[in-house]
Design an enzyme around this catalytic site. Structure first.
Site, short mmCIF file in Angstrom:
data_model
loop_
_atom_site.label_atom_id
_atom_site.label_comp_id
_atom_site.label_asym_id
_atom_site.label_seq_id
_atom_site.Cartn_x
_atom_site.Cartn_y
_atom_site.Cartn_z
N SER A 108 0.85 -1.19 0.00
CA SER A 108 0.00 0.00 0.00
C SER A 108 0.89 1.24 0.00
O SER A 108 1.99 1.22 0.53
CB SER A 108 -0.88 0.01 1.25
N SER A 109 0.38 2.31 -0.59
CA SER A 109 1.15 3.54 -0.64
C SER A 109 1.36 4.15 0.74
O SER A 109 2.19 5.06 0.91
CB SER A 109 0.47 4.57 -1.55
N CYS A 110 0.63 3.65 1.76
CA CYS A 110 0.83 4.19 3.12
C CYS A 110 2.17 3.79 3.72
O CYS A 110 2.53 4.26 4.79
CB CYS A 110 -0.32 3.75 4.04
N TYR A 137 -0.28 -0.73 10.23
CA TYR A 137 -0.48 -1.39 8.94
C TYR A 137 0.73 -1.18 8.03
O TYR A 137 1.22 -2.11 7.37
CB TYR A 137 -1.75 -0.84 8.29
N LYS A 141 3.34 -3.95 6.29
CA LYS A 141 3.55 -4.04 4.85
C LYS A 141 5.03 -3.83 4.49
O LYS A 141 5.56 -4.49 3.59
CB LYS A 141 2.67 -3.02 4.12
N HIS A 180 -12.66 2.21 3.37
CA HIS A 180 -11.85 3.33 2.92
C HIS A 180 -12.76 4.46 2.43
O HIS A 180 -13.97 4.29 2.28
CB HIS A 180 -10.88 2.89 1.83
#
Length: 313
Positions: A108-110, A137, A141, A180
């Site tokens: 994920s881009s987070c 999270y 990742k 989301h």
């Protein structure tokens, strides 16, 4: 990948996993292995090891994850970290132990720093602090993609990672508190329209900038990368386009047909101020997205309307 190669898609009932299965089938792959959660608990190391020893898939798409929006991430930090780290380590390690030719890890881009230079390049990973509301999270990742990198470096594996921007589309989660932003808005405006509510209140002030990618476009990239990319650095998956949350809410309201007032609760968190991915690497490899945002929202809204049970999750 040969069309007859044995391919395991972990998380095939989720939004990303189901899109990857659709794309593989569309391209003619005919030996796809899947397991539901009741058939295989990816948090159970022993069960995962037995599955890989028995099935020995040649290729793995690791799309399984525990996911949610700002509220879910912020209120269940320990759960998000434990569940995601356990399932991804179990799958990646068992795939490697049992001779998997290639694995693709979905992140994920987070994972990128809260204040990373925009648009965010793959190389900005771990250069400064993360966004606090989804730190657990993100750390999980990052651990998954780093484990893939370390297997490549230490053992010569061919494991790659893909970092998508915000996703939406068929089989999304429309839960009122654990979804989301885009699916949450679809549900909220739909219910407001159905109940003739004069206004809808959204979190924050609407200023954060966000990028959105239709999940079937991501699936197309995932299969493309499995066939065309090897390397330790992750590959960003996005459109390279952004809009404010305020603009997004107006667009969703338009698609849904809600005509009331949109209000903002500034006591609620905005999240990261801006999250735009640099997608030049994917473009240089020969891939680009196909679905424009308004068209994708229309498709997502039809999915919401046609799948009432999904809206209750």
């Amino acid at each position: 990948m040969e069309k007859s190669a044995k391919i395991y898609v972990a998380g095939h009932r989720g939004m990303v996993g189901s899109a990857i299965v659709r794309e593989l089938q569309r391209q003619g792959y005919n030996n796809i292995v899947t397991r539901s959660h009741s058939e295989l608990d990816l948090l159970n190391q022993s069960d995962v090891e037995k599955f890989f020893e028995s099935e020995r898939p040649e290729y793995v798409f690791l799309a399984a994850a525990k996911v949610g929006g700002i509220e879910a991430n912020n209120n269940h930090l320990a759960d998000f970290m434990y569940d995601n780290m356990m399932l991804e380590m179990n799958v990646i390690h068992s795939a490697w132990k049992n001779g998997c030719k290639k694995l693709e890890f979905l992140g994920s881009s987070c994972i990128y720093p809260r204040m990373a230079p925009q648009p965010m390049k793959e190389s900005c990973l771990l250069t400064s602090s993360l966004e606090q509301t989804n730190e657990a999270y993100a750390l999980a990742k990052i651990s998954g993609l780093k484990y893939c990198e370390y297997l490549n470096r230490q053992y010569g594996a061919d494991y790659i990672s893909v970092m998508p921007t915000n996703l939406y589309g068929p089989n999304d989660n429309y839960h009122p508190t654990h979804s989301h932003v885009l699916p949450a808005l679809i549900r909220r405006f739909h219910e407001a329209k159905e109940n003739n509510l004069p206004s809808v209140t959204c979190w924050g002030d609407g200023s954060p900038l966000r990028e959105f990618l239709y999940v079937d476009d991501l699936a197309n990239l995932c299969v493309f990368l499995m066939n065309n990319y090897s390397g330790n650095e992750t590959v960003n998956a996005g459109t390279g386009k952004e809009l404010t949350i305020k603009e997004l809410t107006a667009l969703v309201a338009k698609v849904v047909g809600y005509l009331g007032q949109i209000c903002w609760d500034t006591t609620k968190p905005n999240g990261t101020p801006r999250k735009l991915l640099d997608v030049s690497k994917a473009k240089s490899l020969g891939w680009t997205y196909k679905t424009e945002l308004e068209d994708g929202i229309k498709l997502a809204y039809q999915d919401f309307l046609n799948n009432p049970m999904r809206a209750e999750r």
